[in-house]
Design a protein around this motif. Structure first.
Motif, PDB file in Angstrom:
ATOM      1  N   LYS A  23       0.837  -1.194   0.000  1.00 41.13           N
ATOM      2  CA  LYS A  23       0.000   0.000   0.000  1.00 41.13           C
ATOM      3  C   LYS A  23       0.874   1.247   0.000  1.00 41.13           C
ATOM      4  N   PRO A  24       0.475   2.277  -0.757  1.00 42.05           N
ATOM      5  CA  PRO A  24       1.281   3.506  -0.815  1.00 42.05           C
ATOM      6  C   PRO A  24       1.571   4.102   0.552  1.00 42.05           C
ATOM      7  N   THR A  25       0.585   4.047   1.459  1.00 40.63           N
ATOM      8  CA  THR A  25       0.803   4.617   2.790  1.00 40.63           C
ATOM      9  C   THR A  25       1.893   3.874   3.550  1.00 40.63           C
ATOM     10  N   ASN A  78       6.071  -0.233  -7.871  1.00 37.28           N
ATOM     11  CA  ASN A  78       4.688   0.037  -7.482  1.00 37.28           C
ATOM     12  C   ASN A  78       4.272   1.469  -7.850  1.00 37.28           C
ATOM     13  N   THR A  79       3.260   1.592  -8.740  1.00 33.42           N
ATOM     14  CA  THR A  79       2.860   2.909  -9.240  1.00 33.42           C
ATOM     15  C   THR A  79       2.312   3.805  -8.141  1.00 33.42           C
ATOM     16  N   GLY A  80       1.436   3.250  -7.295  1.00 34.15           N
ATOM     17  CA  GLY A  80       0.861   4.051  -6.225  1.00 34.15           C
ATOM     18  C   GLY A  80       1.905   4.562  -5.256  1.00 34.15           C
ATOM     19  N   ALA A  81       2.855   3.701  -4.915  1.00 39.92           N
ATOM     20  CA  ALA A  81       3.932   4.109  -4.016  1.00 39.92           C
ATOM     21  C   ALA A  81       4.817   5.167  -4.665  1.00 39.92           C
ATOM     22  N   LEU A 118       5.284   4.726   1.927  1.00 40.24           N
ATOM     23  CA  LEU A 118       5.680   6.105   2.214  1.00 40.24           C
ATOM     24  C   LEU A 118       6.451   6.206   3.521  1.00 40.24           C
ATOM     25  N   ALA A 144       2.963   8.488  -4.543  1.00 40.55           N
ATOM     26  CA  ALA A 144       2.904   9.027  -3.180  1.00 40.55           C
ATOM     27  C   ALA A 144       4.251   9.598  -2.745  1.00 40.55           C
TER      28      ALA A 144
END
Length: 366
Positions: A73-75, A106-109, A78, A112
């Motif tokens: 998960k991006p959170t 990971n694109t979302g990471a 991060l 972020a």
């Protein structure tokens, strides 16, 4: 001409270090001015560099053991931005140790971390993910957003149009790129309120180096009649994957057809030059390298499944954006129009369109 170093997240992607280093080496052979900061497991990078002495001479290694997982998960990612190969590659851009960062992770990471580290440019509310896609025309088409923002306001869409047009002027050479908003129809009465408001603001805007030509449907994106397609990240990601899936379907269908009989196999040998041209045109590696537009720095996302050739193309994209100073181009366009005037124009169009009596009944039915 020398370029700032390009930071490569050597641990990202499905194949990891081998493909990322091989891609950087291929880019270096094509353009000897490239310099690299290879971020990741130092021992693995050193082993990969044994096969590429030319790249070794043009690279520095920044060692780290931590890697962002593809399903993380991006959170969560991060929180480990300071210890992962992805986070350190982005931090190199922030510190000025590199001019751009390239990752196949990971694109979302990646989004972020990039947004937190580099921040958005003045006048831009949200960064957008933009990519090139092939067309039947002489030009590739730029599409944004492709997944960074699932919901977008009219103001976001107008800002995406400005950023996409600046990018298009670099890759297409057009002084005034043709810009359209993705919609369910080309008629002015169709689409959501945000689409209508964005279209009205773009029609009324003066001083922008682009030609706004209204709406475009998904089935004509690749016809070559538009340079920039603007949409929210939810619709854009669906459209992109549908187009990529259709391309794979066509190529697989052709393979099956040519294998179906002896006559088909002979036909394949005769038509092989044409089918090779088609394969090359549809190969996503030849258009690899999506860009996070709107940040105070250049970050390029490579396909996780990209080959070395695909990674090399992503590196070339980052280098070209550095050479052409994309960030300054976007800032100049925003200053030309005036951020406050842009916000006021979008706000005024929203106020006007918020009256239900002004809405065509036909639009509500769509």
């Amino acid at each position: 001409m020398s370029l700032p170093r390009i930071a490569v997240d050597a641990m990202g992607g499905d194949e990891g270090v081998h493909v990322m280093v091989s891609g950087a080496a291929l880019a270096r052979r094509r353009h000897e001015k490239f310099q690299f900061l290879l971020v990741g497991d130092g021992n693995k990078i050193e082993q990969a560099l044994d096969q590429h002495p030319g790249l070794r001479a043009a690279s520095e290694i920044l060692h780290c053991d931590d890697v962002v997982a593809g399903d993380e998960k991006p959170t969560q990612a991060l929180r480990r931005a300071r210890t992962t190969s992805m986070g350190l590659a982005i931090d190199a851009v922030k510190r000025g140790a590199a001019g751009a960062a390239v990752s196949a992770g990971n694109t979302g990471a990646l989004m972020a971390m990039s947004k937190v580290a580099l921040r958005t440019m003045p006048g831009i509310d949200r960064p957008a993910l933009a990519a090139l896609m092939p067309t039947l025309g002489d030009n590739d088409v730029i599409m944004l957003d492709l997944g960074a923002n699932t919901e977008c306001s009219a103001q976001n869409l107008v800002q995406f149009a400005i950023m996409g047009a600046a990018y298009a002027r670099i890759v297409t050479g057009r002084e005034r790129p043709r810009v359209r908003l993705l919609n369910i129809g080309t008629e002015d009465t169709k689409g959501t309120g945000d689409l209508q408001d964005a279209a009205q603001a773009l029609r009324a805007a003066h001083g922008l180096s682009l030609d706004f030509e209204g709406f475009v449907e998904a089935n004509t994106i690749n016809r070559g009649a538009v340079d920039v397609v603007v949409t929210d990240g939810f619709s854009g990601n669906i459209a992109l994957k549908a187009i990529e899936g259709s391309a794979r379907f066509v190529t697989d269908l052709l393979k099956d057809a040519f294998r179906s009989s002896l006559r088909s196999k002979i036909g394949f040998l005769i038509s092989r030059p044409a089918t090779e041209l088609l394969r090359h045109h549809l190969d996503p590696n030849n258009h690899n390298g999506a860009v996070f537009l709107g940040l105070n720095g250049v970050v390029v996302k490579s396909h996780g499944s990209a080959t070395a050739a695909g990674v090399a193309n992503a590196v070339a994209v980052s280098a070209r954006l550095l050479e052409e100073d994309l960030t300054q181009r976007i800032m100049a366009d925003l200053q030309e129009l005036g951020t406050d005037r842009l916000r006021a124009r979008v706000a005024s169009s929203t106020v006007i369109d918020s009256n239900p009596a002004d809405k065509p009944e036909a639009e509500a039915a769509q």
